[in-house]
Design an enzyme around this catalytic site. Sequence first.
Site, PDB file in Angstrom:
ATOM      1  N   GLY A 170      -4.387   0.741  -7.026  1.00  0.00           N
ATOM      2  CA  GLY A 170      -3.737   1.281  -5.829  1.00  0.00           C
ATOM      3  C   GLY A 170      -2.622   0.450  -5.229  1.00  0.00           C
ATOM      4  N   ASP A 172     -10.845  -0.302   4.318  1.00  0.00           N
ATOM      5  CA  ASP A 172     -11.619   0.754   4.970  1.00  0.00           C
ATOM      6  C   ASP A 172     -12.831   0.111   5.654  1.00  0.00           C
ATOM      7  OD1 ASP A 172     -12.415   3.434   5.487  1.00  0.00           O
ATOM      8  OD2 ASP A 172     -13.548   3.547   3.634  1.00  0.00           O
ATOM      9  N   PHE A 184      -8.550  10.821   5.015  1.00  0.00           N
ATOM     10  CA  PHE A 184      -8.495  10.486   3.597  1.00  0.00           C
ATOM     11  C   PHE A 184      -7.059  10.698   3.118  1.00  0.00           C
ATOM     12  CE2 PHE A 184      -8.781  11.083  -0.968  1.00  0.00           C
ATOM     13  CZ  PHE A 184      -9.465   9.917  -1.301  1.00  0.00           C
ATOM     14  N   ASP A 228      -5.061   7.074  -4.652  1.00  0.00           N
ATOM     15  CA  ASP A 228      -5.359   8.231  -5.496  1.00  0.00           C
ATOM     16  C   ASP A 228      -6.209   9.282  -4.804  1.00  0.00           C
ATOM     17  OD1 ASP A 228      -7.731   6.530  -5.582  1.00  0.00           O
ATOM     18  OD2 ASP A 228      -8.452   7.898  -7.132  1.00  0.00           O
ATOM     19  N   ARG A 266      -1.089   9.179  -7.276  1.00  0.00           N
ATOM     20  CA  ARG A 266      -0.649   7.807  -7.018  1.00  0.00           C
ATOM     21  C   ARG A 266       0.872   7.690  -7.022  1.00  0.00           C
ATOM     22  NH1 ARG A 266      -5.135   4.321  -7.477  1.00  0.00           N
ATOM     23  NH2 ARG A 266      -6.703   4.915  -8.990  1.00  0.00           N
TER      24      ARG A 266
HETATM   25  P1  5GP Z   1     -13.701  -0.732   1.519  1.00  0.00           P
HETATM   26  O1  5GP Z   1     -14.544  -1.673   0.724  1.00  0.00           O
HETATM   27  O2  5GP Z   1     -12.768  -1.386   2.484  1.00  0.00           O
HETATM   28  O3  5GP Z   1     -14.564   0.307   2.202  1.00  0.00           O
HETATM   29  O4  5GP Z   1     -12.950   0.116   0.449  1.00  0.00           O
HETATM   30  C1  5GP Z   1     -11.644   0.011   0.148  1.00  0.00           C
HETATM   31  C2  5GP Z   1     -11.336   0.959  -0.992  1.00  0.00           C
HETATM   32  O5  5GP Z   1     -11.774   2.290  -0.664  1.00  0.00           O
HETATM   33  C3  5GP Z   1      -9.848   1.050  -1.223  1.00  0.00           C
HETATM   34  O6  5GP Z   1      -9.380   0.071  -2.109  1.00  0.00           O
HETATM   35  C4  5GP Z   1      -9.732   2.467  -1.773  1.00  0.00           C
HETATM   36  O7  5GP Z   1      -9.956   2.451  -3.158  1.00  0.00           O
HETATM   37  C5  5GP Z   1     -10.854   3.246  -1.115  1.00  0.00           C
HETATM   38  N1  5GP Z   1     -10.386   4.059   0.030  1.00  0.00           N
HETATM   39  C6  5GP Z   1     -10.755   3.937   1.318  1.00  0.00           C
HETATM   40  N2  5GP Z   1     -10.143   4.863   2.091  1.00  0.00           N
HETATM   41  C7  5GP Z   1      -9.350   5.576   1.265  1.00  0.00           C
HETATM   42  C8  5GP Z   1      -8.433   6.674   1.474  1.00  0.00           C
HETATM   43  O8  5GP Z   1      -8.212   7.207   2.569  1.00  0.00           O
HETATM   44  N3  5GP Z   1      -7.791   7.117   0.363  1.00  0.00           N
HETATM   45  C9  5GP Z   1      -7.994   6.607  -0.875  1.00  0.00           C
HETATM   46  N4  5GP Z   1      -7.313   7.136  -1.886  1.00  0.00           N
HETATM   47  N5  5GP Z   1      -8.831   5.569  -1.099  1.00  0.00           N
HETATM   48  C10 5GP Z   1      -9.499   5.069  -0.034  1.00  0.00           C
END
Ligand code: 5GP
Length: 176
Positions: free
Chosen positions: A42, A102, A151, A158, A164
């Site tokens: 990403g 996130d 989202f 993606d 992407r």
């Molecule tokens: P975390 O461990 O912070 O919860 O997760 C981060 C990962 O969750 C990011 O690298 C991504 O792959 C995915 N992610 C979280 N929110 C989104 C979103 O709104 N869109 C997409 N495509 N991926 C997300």
Amino acid sequence: MSRKIDIFITEDQIKNRIKELGKKISEDYKGKDLLLIGILKGSVPFLCSLMWEIDNEKLAIDFMDVSSYGSETESSGDVKILKDIDSSIKGRNVMIVEDIVDTGRTMNKLLEMLNTREPASLKVCTLLDKPSRRVCDVKIDYIGFEIENRFVAGFGLDDDQYMRQLKYIGEVIFDK
Ligand code: 5GP
């Protein structure tokens, strides 16, 4: 289930914000080395655009691929390294470059893992930040855009591995 994408952050807004981030990073790392570590896949468009805006003769890049297991909607923090960086980071100034933070679980684990390798400094730069979803209290040093709990896809992010390549960031709207 069908879906559509609503433009949320335009190509111009992304370009301008990355210019600002690059300028700030250039100032902050003046006279210092800097290794950008992009988290696959990403962060690729963000890392490329960002490095073009950083004025630093000792800039290097590397990539890491990690998998974060969990439910479909949330990471668990059980992070496994699928591809490690090629070089040692001991004594170097390192910056992790991510597409989105996130819950913060993935970044928390990454910071923990990389800190054991004794970098001179370790910072985080993310294109997007969803602070309202945070579970782990991670310090983020450079943020492109703070967003609400939506989202999003595009500019590296993606939707089930697609989208992407979009030059903008869109909100994915799922229709029933
Ligand atoms: P975390 O461990 O912070 O919860 O997760 C981060 C990962 O969750 C990011 O690298 C991504 O792959 C995915 N992610 C979280 N929110 C989104 C979103 O709104 N869109 C997409 N495509 N991926 C997300």
